[in-house]
Design an enzyme around this catalytic site. Sequence first.
Site, PDB file in Angstrom:
ATOM      1  N   LYS A   8     -12.954   3.044  -1.722  1.00 47.00           N
ATOM      2  CA  LYS A   8     -13.888   3.244  -0.710  1.00 47.00           C
ATOM      3  C   LYS A   8     -14.874   4.362  -1.026  1.00 47.00           C
ATOM      4  CE  LYS A   8     -10.654   3.159   3.554  1.00 47.00           C
ATOM      5  NZ  LYS A   8     -10.177   3.919   4.646  1.00 47.00           N
ATOM      6  N   HIS A  14       6.929 -26.885   0.250  1.00 45.41           N
ATOM      7  CA  HIS A  14       6.097 -27.708  -0.480  1.00 45.41           C
ATOM      8  C   HIS A  14       5.175 -27.012  -1.101  1.00 45.41           C
ATOM      9  CE1 HIS A  14       8.240 -31.011   1.857  1.00 45.41           C
ATOM     10  NE2 HIS A  14       8.109 -29.640   2.915  1.00 45.41           N
ATOM     11  N   GLU A  62       0.822  -1.241   0.007  1.00 42.59           N
ATOM     12  CA  GLU A  62      -0.102   0.066   0.050  1.00 42.59           C
ATOM     13  C   GLU A  62       0.729   1.336   0.071  1.00 42.59           C
ATOM     14  OE1 GLU A  62      -3.916  -0.594   2.046  1.00 42.59           O
ATOM     15  OE2 GLU A  62      -3.374   1.385   2.997  1.00 42.59           O
TER      16      GLU A  62
HETATM   17  O1  PA5 Z   1      -2.629   1.957   6.137  1.00 44.09           O
HETATM   18  C1  PA5 Z   1      -3.765   2.341   5.727  1.00 44.09           C
HETATM   19  O2  PA5 Z   1      -4.012   3.497   5.590  1.00 44.09           O
HETATM   20  C2  PA5 Z   1      -5.091   1.543   5.534  1.00 44.09           C
HETATM   21  O3  PA5 Z   1      -4.707   0.131   5.381  1.00 44.09           O
HETATM   22  C3  PA5 Z   1      -6.068   1.761   6.605  1.00 44.09           C
HETATM   23  O4  PA5 Z   1      -5.244   0.949   7.913  1.00 44.09           O
HETATM   24  C4  PA5 Z   1      -7.361   1.018   6.301  1.00 44.09           C
HETATM   25  O5  PA5 Z   1      -7.773   1.381   5.161  1.00 44.09           O
HETATM   26  C5  PA5 Z   1      -8.216   1.106   7.429  1.00 44.09           C
HETATM   27  O6  PA5 Z   1      -8.576   2.730   7.688  1.00 44.09           O
HETATM   28  P1  PA5 Z   1      -8.922   3.346   8.987  1.00 44.09           P
HETATM   29  O7  PA5 Z   1      -8.016   2.973  10.096  1.00 44.09           O
HETATM   30  O8  PA5 Z   1      -9.156   4.527   8.638  1.00 44.09           O
HETATM   31  O9  PA5 Z   1     -10.517   2.551   9.205  1.00 44.09           O
END
Ligand code: PA5
Length: 461
Positions: free
Chosen positions: A433, A320, A299
């Site tokens: 989202k 494996h 990410e």
């Molecule tokens: O790393 C990130 O920003 C995302 O993976 C968030 O953790 C994830 O989308 C969840 O978001 P939030 O904590 O705002 O609910």
Amino acid sequence: MSVVLDWSNLATDRLDGRGVPPADVDGPLADRFRQALRTVLGWRDDGRLGFLDLPDGVDIAHEVTARVSEWVAGVDDVLVLGIGGSALGAVVLRDALGGVRWNDSVALRRGRPRLHVADNPDPDSVRSLLADLDPARTAVNVVSKSGSTAETMALHLVVRAWMEEGLAGGGHAAVAEAVARRLLITTDPERGSLRPMAEREGIATLPIPPDVGGRFSVLSAVGLVPAAVVGADLPALLAGAAQMRDACLVDDLRRNPAGLFATLLHALHTDQGRPIHVMMPYADRLRPLAFWFQQLWAESLGKDGRGPTPLPALGAVDQHAQVQLFMEGPHDKVVVFLTAPFAGEVTVAAGSDAPEALRYLDGRGLGELLDAERRATTEALRRGGRPSATLELSAVDERTLGSVLMLLEVATVLAGALYGVDPLDQPGVEQGKLYTYGLMGREGFDPPDFPPADPARRAGA
Ligand code: PA5
């Protein structure tokens, strides 16, 4: 040293000419790294890298310990609701510090509650989990930095309704009070819908600092709460992270483990066409760390048409499964092994009537076997010209966990600078989202207009 990066098997002299020329680490790669470090320090000066300050949060560690011990008194189960960076760290800390059988073993828990992490809004999983829990003896931690993520908000509403129903009996005010007492909300100090709701209803909250993004939040209250539930020593976790942070901000590449991790993996990708970065622990307790790393690396770095592909694996299970591919498939991977001593050994006893072919196992340990498998795989990869590095943990404890988490976080922002992307945003995730809100009818969000499936392009049996 609690965590050491051994990169011997990334170097050309070990890989028959493939890999990174070791002299480059003092030459062009050191220059690239220093440039990346300058960029990272600029981000820090701009107030964007709050995760670097989390190890100094000894006050919050004490606050979490006190809050958690009050909140879990008399409960059998703790349920964490969150997703992505708000969930994966909880599993890392539970399995590493509590043990992989934490939820199944009374002996491991020694009177502490089970710890469940619900991230996916899969109705089958949620229904069966809630069916096993007693709302009167369950404490719920809702974790969302933004306070608006649909999956977490929906799970939160489902779990609240389940609690309200299960706790019904007194008047409305008594039920509301009982629900509020069992909830703990971890969220941004200002933004989102969770905080005003918590304030209105008298629900306890813990902050995620505004300058700490979800996937960099494991050393904030996001990870400290689950760590405290399994009885971890929070100051030791932060101390390990602080020590590693300081080591990872020095501008001498040879002495900087995060710098080496990021610079060498980036070089092997961009100079040698190895975009797949495998994270392969040889310990069940560290398995979730590979998934946490996958999210952090993917990410943070996958944007603008750039970025590596992280791939979790587990030794020896993947010997494996995926190792055949690592060994003889395309030359497009770098494997990072993760090793740590086991807490204890299990010795094999092959009785006198065991088949001759199994006698070599007599008196040997399972941990010894697993370690031999890792060393054998490392060497086989090396002889095949396949680069690998090893992150060696001196133990699986709070200090070491804090260190390795920080090492990988700093490596991620350095890699962002090397790839020329912003490691702190996630525009691709945000777009999904927004479309989800539209599809679910949230006011102010339009559903995306997408083409229907073409019947001529569907096949099945
Ligand atoms: O790393 C990130 O920003 C995302 O993976 C968030 O953790 C994830 O989308 C969840 O978001 P939030 O904590 O705002 O609910």
